[in-house]
Design an enzyme around this catalytic site. Structure first.
Site, PDB file in Angstrom:
ATOM      1  N   GLY A 237       0.317  -1.018   0.237  1.00 35.18           N
ATOM      2  CA  GLY A 237       0.140   0.011   0.356  1.00 35.18           C
ATOM      3  C   GLY A 237       0.538   1.405   0.078  1.00 35.18           C
ATOM      4  O   GLY A 237       0.253   2.349   0.427  1.00 35.18           O
ATOM      5  N   LYS A 240       4.322   1.525  -4.794  1.00 32.05           N
ATOM      6  CA  LYS A 240       5.281   0.983  -5.969  1.00 32.05           C
ATOM      7  C   LYS A 240       4.870   0.974  -7.075  1.00 32.05           C
ATOM      8  O   LYS A 240       5.531   1.954  -7.910  1.00 32.05           O
ATOM      9  CB  LYS A 240       6.026  -0.105  -5.344  1.00 32.05           C
ATOM     10  CG  LYS A 240       6.375  -0.386  -3.980  1.00 32.05           C
ATOM     11  CD  LYS A 240       7.035  -1.670  -3.179  1.00 32.05           C
ATOM     12  CE  LYS A 240       5.370  -2.551  -3.040  1.00 32.05           C
ATOM     13  NZ  LYS A 240       4.445  -2.538  -2.255  1.00 32.05           N
ATOM     14  N   HIS A 456     -12.030  -3.411  32.700  1.00 35.72           N
ATOM     15  CA  HIS A 456     -11.104  -3.712  32.373  1.00 35.72           C
ATOM     16  C   HIS A 456     -10.075  -2.384  31.637  1.00 35.72           C
ATOM     17  O   HIS A 456      -9.405  -2.086  31.372  1.00 35.72           O
ATOM     18  CB  HIS A 456     -11.711  -4.284  30.924  1.00 35.72           C
ATOM     19  CG  HIS A 456      -9.885  -4.753  30.342  1.00 35.72           C
ATOM     20  ND1 HIS A 456     -10.020  -6.469  30.560  1.00 35.72           N
ATOM     21  CD2 HIS A 456      -8.682  -4.184  29.542  1.00 35.72           C
ATOM     22  CE1 HIS A 456      -8.458  -6.931  29.893  1.00 35.72           C
ATOM     23  NE2 HIS A 456      -8.161  -5.441  29.156  1.00 35.72           N
ATOM     24  N   GLU A 457     -11.173  -1.461  30.678  1.00 35.33           N
ATOM     25  CA  GLU A 457     -11.270  -0.561  30.370  1.00 35.33           C
ATOM     26  C   GLU A 457     -10.530   0.381  30.598  1.00 35.33           C
ATOM     27  O   GLU A 457      -9.654   1.536  30.176  1.00 35.33           O
ATOM     28  CB  GLU A 457     -12.031   0.005  28.748  1.00 35.33           C
ATOM     29  CG  GLU A 457     -12.399  -1.533  27.965  1.00 35.33           C
ATOM     30  CD  GLU A 457     -11.113  -1.904  27.253  1.00 35.33           C
ATOM     31  OE1 GLU A 457      -9.955  -0.578  26.596  1.00 35.33           O
ATOM     32  OE2 GLU A 457     -11.228  -2.933  26.684  1.00 35.33           O
ATOM     33  N   HIS A 460      -6.270   0.048  31.800  1.00 33.05           N
ATOM     34  CA  HIS A 460      -5.644   0.262  30.737  1.00 33.05           C
ATOM     35  C   HIS A 460      -5.397   1.775  30.421  1.00 33.05           C
ATOM     36  O   HIS A 460      -4.318   2.824  30.387  1.00 33.05           O
ATOM     37  CB  HIS A 460      -6.528  -0.225  29.059  1.00 33.05           C
ATOM     38  CG  HIS A 460      -6.206  -1.213  29.160  1.00 33.05           C
ATOM     39  ND1 HIS A 460      -4.890  -2.206  29.640  1.00 33.05           N
ATOM     40  CD2 HIS A 460      -7.053  -2.286  28.390  1.00 33.05           C
ATOM     41  CE1 HIS A 460      -5.319  -3.447  29.250  1.00 33.05           C
ATOM     42  NE2 HIS A 460      -6.286  -3.061  28.410  1.00 33.05           N
TER      43      HIS A 460
END
Length: 680
Positions: A237, A240, A456-457, A460
């Protein structure tokens, strides 16, 4: 095309890269056959239209009544068919018309079953003064021709139809070894360097190719030799193929394009034959560019195949090596190849004289991303509030293809909302969708899973905000997105090309925070941290085996191969002992355990803030970094997010799954509760 480089005649062979055309000749012949057969049956029906049959007794009555015509224009004929012993009268008879009522002459035929000579009919005709003319008739040949003519015509048409098909099949078989390279002339190739952005260094390296193709004598006077081949190496991506087409567009020369997999077929020797034919076509169209995409499909390292026997791919590679040695760059034929797996290519293919130069097409930096977005933004309608610079800074690690996809997704999102232009909000939402997946609001999560995901979040997010060497927090959500039930998203401030030890240790602590917060507030653990565990293990092992960030010192243990080459890996022996392997495992465990203890201390000290973040997530579902910062500084959200009203796509859950109070529970959270950083 310019006058110096007239457009070469395009190869219209079936194997020359052009698509086969419809066989119009066969279709026309088939239509003619149907029309001829129909006409033959129509003519046959008309030619054998039977006259009115008059019985023998009535014929005698008509003779006596002088209704039978016997004149020079309409004589009465006695037809005798040879070989059949059949006789019948043919002529005209006077009859009244059923429509007008006037007398008219009508053709008739009356068979006679006795011999004419000496019969009563002869006497009756003699009395009427009629002498019939005897006409012998033999229609065997005509009947046979008319009967078999449609079949003969049909067979002839089938012969011509299948003959053309057989000829085409023969050509296909003979041209099976012809190159499938597709030639794109200047008229069709409208791409130039203006359409390529974000790869300025790569464009500078290939600029001299354009100058050589435009003016070869300028280099030949000084004795310079342009590279025979250029190998473009880069992630998928990065542009080229687009860069190769831009070179041809700038140089105003023909551009041959072929994939590496087009060389190899099920028949032995086809690949080598196609390589030879491709170079022959290139020499006829010189100066030109020949682009081989995904060259690793045919240029893999020889001698690493699985099993024995002759490999057709190796034969094709050998022919490619010979051809690249057999032509001179003075002829104006330049080979450009592209791959994202340079490690598997054969060394003979990369030596000077074949692919002399390797051009690295890397991921764009922030300036390059903004230029790429501006190029793709010409095809969409942006509002005045949309800022591509902000979007470029928020998309580190994105390739050109991903950036184009972001704008396309934003356009589709704006169209679904009924907007007249794409705004900044649509761009941000499209960016999150491309990187982390689409929000799955229709997913029916139980209240227990939502609570577990929120803890949980929250773990974090809190550790990410408190630690110094982490990436800035972007947003936290408990809305399922992609493979995750929830996600803590953070983006680097700029492009990341290296990882420091403090940064890696802080990231490990952030990764551990989700599991710790879950266990701290629900007195249980779930499989929601499986992705975190996998990410932490990979990072810690790389710190030990590749980066020298452990007590084992500055030693590489050959664990950090970015690419996997199966045959090579199977033949490679491990470069360290079993005792060293045990030390590596122990060191990885020590680093992870230390990160776990560090995250536990931070969460215990900020237990109340984690609980506030979790409750806010349950209420608002998605929080930005500013909301988390307000909770940490003031203990509350002072500028709460605006709730977006989304109609429930599914009916309410049954009564047995009623919401439970946010108390310590035993949740069951599927894996994927934590999103990896943008540079992972």
């Amino acid at each position: 095309m310019s006058e110096e480089n007239p457009k070469p005649p395009q190869d219209n062979r079936p194997g020359g890269g052009n698509d086969p055309q419809m066989n119009w000749r066969g279709l026309v012949l088939f239509a003619v056959a149907l029309s001829l057969i129909g006409g033959a049956f129509l003519v046959r029906g008309n030619s054998f239209a039977q006259p009115e049959a008059i019985p023998y007794p009535k014929f005698l009555e008509l003779v006596k009544a002088e209704k039978i015509v016997n004149s020079a224009e309409s004589p009465l004929e006695l037809v005798v068919e040879e070989g059949r012993n059949t006789q019948y009268f043919e002529g005209k008879v006077k009859q009244k018309s059923k429509t007008t009522g006037e007398e008219a002459l009508v053709s008739f035929r009356t068979p006679i079953f006795t011999s004419f000579n000496g019969s009563d009919i002869q006497k009756v005709l003699a009395e009427a003064g009629i002498t019939p003319s005897i006409v012998p008739k033999s229609d065997y040949l005509a009947s046979a021709i008319v009967s078999f003519l449609p079949i003969l015509l049909f067979l002839v048409i089938l012969y011509f139809f299948f003959r053309s098909q057989i000829r085409m099949a023969g050509k296909g078989a003979l041209n099976f070894g012809k190159s499938k390279a597709r030639m794109m002339s200047k008229e069709k190739n409208r791409i130039t360097f203006k359409d390529v952005a974000g790869v300025e260094e790569a464009k500078d390296e290939v600029q001299e190719l354009v100058e050589f193709l435009k003016d070869p004598k300028r280099f030949q006077k000084l004795g310079g030799r342009i590279p025979k081949g250029i190998l473009m190496v880069g992630s998928p991506g990065t542009g080229k193929t687009l860069l190769a087409r831009a070179i041809a567009g700038e140089a105003d020369v023909p551009f041959f394009s072929i994939s590496g997999s087009d060389f190899v077929e099920m028949f032995v020797g086809v690949g080598a034959s196609r390589v030879r034919d491709m170079f022959e076509q290139g020499k006829k169209s010189a100066p030109c560019l020949m682009f081989i995409d995904e060259i690793d499909a045919v240029g893999r390292h020889r001698g690493h195949g699985m099993g024995g026997g002759h490999d057709e791919r190796e034969q094709t590679l050998n022919q490619l090596l010979v051809e690249m040695d057999g032509f001179d760059t003075q002829e104006g034929v330049i080979i450009i190849a592209a791959t994202n797996r340079p490690d598997v290519l054969d060394p003979a293919l990369l030596r000077p004289g074949r692919f002399d130069r390797q051009v690295t097409v890397s991921l764009p930096d922030v300036k390059g991303r903004e230029e790429i977005l501006k190029v793709h933004a010409k095809k969409v309608k942006l509002s005045e509030a949309a800022d591509l610079g902000v979007l470029a800074r928020g998309t580190p690690g994105y390739s050109g293809a991903e950036l184009a996809n972001v704008l396309n997704e934003a356009a589709l999102l704006a169209a679904r909302k009924g907007l007249k232009a794409i705004g900044q909000r649509e761009l941000e939402e499209a960016r999150d969708k491309v990187r982390w997946g689409k929000e799955r609001r229709s997913m029916a999560m139980s209240e227990r899973e939502k609570i577990s995901t929120a803890w949980h979040e929250a773990g974090h997010a809190l550790i990410n905000m408190l630690l110094e060497h982490t990436h800035p927090l972007h947003k936290v959500t408990i809305i399922p997105r992609g493979p995750y039930l929830g996600a803590t998203m953070y983006l680097p401030e700029g492009d990341k090309y290296s990882t420091q030890q403090k940064e890696a240790l802080d990231l490990l602590a952030v990764t551990m925070g989700g599991r710790i917060a879950e266990e701290m507030f629900t007195n249980d653990v779930s499989n929601g941290a499986s992705g975190d565990i996998r990410q932490a293990t990979t990072l810690a092992r790389r710190m030990v085996c590749e980066w020298g960030m452990s007590s084992l010192g500055m030693i590489s243990f050959s664990e950090g191969n970015d690419y996997v080459f199966l045959a090579r890996e199977m033949s490679r022996a491990r470069e360290y002992s079993e005792f060293t392997a045990q030390l590596i495992d122990a060191e990885v465990k020590r680093i992870i355990d230390e990160a776990y203890r560090r995250a536990t201390v931070i969460l215990e000290a900020n237990r109340a803030k984690v609980e506030i973040i979790a409750k806010a997530l349950l209420e608002y579902e998605t929080l930005d970094a500013s909301h988390i910062r307000e909770i940490i500084e003031f203990g509350e959200i002072r500028n709460p997010p605006i709730l977006e009203v989304v109609p429930p796509p599914l009916p309410p859950p049954p009564a047995d799954s009623a919401p439970e109070p946010p108390e310590p529970l035993k949740p069951h959270l599927p894996p994927g509760g934590f999103a990896a950083p943008a540079t992972a």
